[in-house]
Enzyme design. Structure first.
Site, mmCIF file in Angstrom:
data_model
loop_
_atom_site.group_PDB
_atom_site.id
_atom_site.type_symbol
_atom_site.label_atom_id
_atom_site.label_comp_id
_atom_site.label_asym_id
_atom_site.label_seq_id
_atom_site.Cartn_x
_atom_site.Cartn_y
_atom_site.Cartn_z
ATOM 1 N N ILE A 281 0.836 -1.204 0.000
ATOM 2 C CA ILE A 281 0.000 0.000 0.000
ATOM 3 C C ILE A 281 0.873 1.257 0.000
ATOM 4 O O ILE A 281 0.594 2.226 -0.705
ATOM 5 C CB ILE A 281 -0.927 -0.035 1.241
ATOM 6 C CG1 ILE A 281 -1.870 -1.251 1.146
ATOM 7 C CG2 ILE A 281 -1.726 1.248 1.373
ATOM 8 C CD1 ILE A 281 -2.587 -1.603 2.439
ATOM 9 N N GLY A 282 1.956 1.235 0.779
ATOM 10 C CA GLY A 282 2.849 2.396 0.879
ATOM 11 C C GLY A 282 3.441 2.762 -0.470
ATOM 12 O O GLY A 282 3.544 3.943 -0.820
ATOM 13 N N TYR B 108 -1.795 -7.326 17.193
ATOM 14 C CA TYR B 108 -1.737 -6.517 15.960
ATOM 15 C C TYR B 108 -2.945 -5.583 15.949
ATOM 16 O O TYR B 108 -2.826 -4.386 15.677
ATOM 17 C CB TYR B 108 -1.734 -7.435 14.734
ATOM 18 C CG TYR B 108 -1.928 -6.689 13.432
ATOM 19 C CD1 TYR B 108 -0.870 -6.014 12.826
ATOM 20 C CD2 TYR B 108 -3.177 -6.642 12.804
ATOM 21 C CE1 TYR B 108 -1.050 -5.317 11.634
ATOM 22 C CE2 TYR B 108 -3.370 -5.961 11.618
ATOM 23 C CZ TYR B 108 -2.302 -5.301 11.035
ATOM 24 O OH TYR B 108 -2.487 -4.601 9.862
#
Ligand SMILES: NC(=O)c1ccc[n+]([C@@H]2O[C@H](COP(=O)([O-])OP(=O)(O)OC[C@H]3O[C@@H](n4cnc5c(N)ncnc54)[C@H](OP(=O)(O)O)[C@@H]3O)[C@@H](O)[C@H]2O)c1
Length: 319
Positions: free
Chosen positions: A48-49, A197
């Site tokens: 995504i980055g 998480y």
């Protein structure tokens, strides 16, 4: 029931779900130009980055890829420059599992940049069952996903304040909404489960709420963004006997990284969302407003985190 009939029903249901998912994909339609603006994205070499960085480069921004692996980061940088023609894309190294690395990174950014308009806290790990500790004595998943982004953000806010209307985007997840047993006083006691998480992502939501309260919204606004389920390397920990099934499942049902990048991109560039400062976005839309309990938790969470990341008295300029 006939086994063939069951398989038939499964295939038809999968196709219907797939069509539904395709039809409900939301795209960020903003045409916002970013020429003259600087954007920094952590974990921008993949997933995504990478897609967020590519989009910002297409819009003409100076883009800083903040990554831990120099080789992967340089490859991503070359690909973005070749694909967009924007040569103003640079790599800076940061390892979010080390507070010393975050501090050295901030020094470097402050030396090279005179302004910073967009910060996307994207990098994260999904380490289940691996309760490894960092050099700072924290559970890896807590430090990479929450403590270090907190430290990075607080240390960069004075640079971001130099431009009006800067934005900070924190990546969160649906796992934050199902995380249970979160206790702000025991943040250091995580043990490395999938729930931990989720807790790191819940912390990012609480961080965003409190950050919004502490910032002057004429200077900086902040949003948390949930990309949805996205087929990226974050799921590389799948057990080997499930590998092919998981691969098929992710390819078939999950978003592509480009699709997953749409909500964080929207929060970074969309016009007129300042009134939603501190809120959580999914599918380029704000979801429910935060509650009073979340507001109280976010203040408590901030105070404890400030101690964990060892902010110095002169760095506590957000009060
Ligand atoms: N994929 C999903 O379904 C999903 C769903 C909800 C939320 N999210 C969130 O979206 C964001 C991006 O995830 P993704 O799916 O694109 O994951 P990804 O493909 O695994 O990318 C994660 C990035 O974080 C970097 N990173 C990991 N540890 C780091 C460290 N210690 N220091 C610096 N960088 C580090 C990775 O670097 P390396 O390449 O060197 O490992 C990589 O660039 C994360 O915040 C994640 O929680 C993802």
């Amino acid at each position: 029931m006939n086994i063939l009939f069951i398989i038939f029903i499964l295939i038809i249901s999968s196709i219907i779900i797939k069509i539904y998912l395709r039809l409900t994909i939301v795209k960020c339609n903003s045409q916002m130009c970013l020429i003259g603006k600087t954007a920094l994205i952590t974990g921008a070499n993949t997933g995504i980055g990478y897609e967020i960085a590519l989009d910002f480069a297409k819009r003409g921004a100076r883009v800083i890829l903040a990554c831990r692996n120099e080789q992967k980061a340089n490859e991503a940088c070359r690909k973005i420059i070749n694909g967009t023609g924007n040569e103003n894309v640079v790599v800076k190294l940061i390892d979010l599992s080390s507070f010393a690395s975050v501090r050295a990174f901030v020094e470097d950014v402050k030396k090279s940049e005179d302004h910073l308009n967009i910060l996307v806290n994207n990098a994260a790990v999904l380490e289940v069952g691996l309760n490894s500790l960092t050099e700072d004595g924290n559970l890896l998943v807590m430090q990479v996903n929450y403590f270090s982004p907190f430290l990075l953000t607080v240390l960069l806010t004075d640079l971001m304040r130099k431009s009006k209307s800067s934005r900070i985007i924190n990546l969160t997840s649906v796992m934050a909404r199902v995380a249970h047993g979160f206790n702000v006083n025991k943040m250091g006691n995580a043990v490395g489960t999938l729930n931990d998480y989720g807790i790191t992502k819940l912390c990012m939501i609480l961080f965003t709420i409190e950050l919004a309260r502490r910032l002057d919204e004429r200077e900086i606004t902040t949003y948390s963004a949930d990309p949805g389920l996205v087929n990226t390397e974050i799921f590389k920990q799948t057990p080997s006997n499930m590998h092919n099934l998981a691969k098929f499942f992710k390819r078939f049902f999950f978003k592509t990284p480009e699709e997953g990048a749409q909500t964080p991109i929207y929060c970074s560039v969309a016009k007129g969302i300042e009134k939603f400062n501190g809120e959580n976005f999914v599918d380029c839309q704000k979801i429910k407003r935060y509650t009073i309990v979340e507001r109280q938790q976010s203040k408590q969470c901030w105070d404890i985190t400030e101690k964990i990341v060892s902010l110095k008295p002169n760095e506590i300029y957000l009060s």
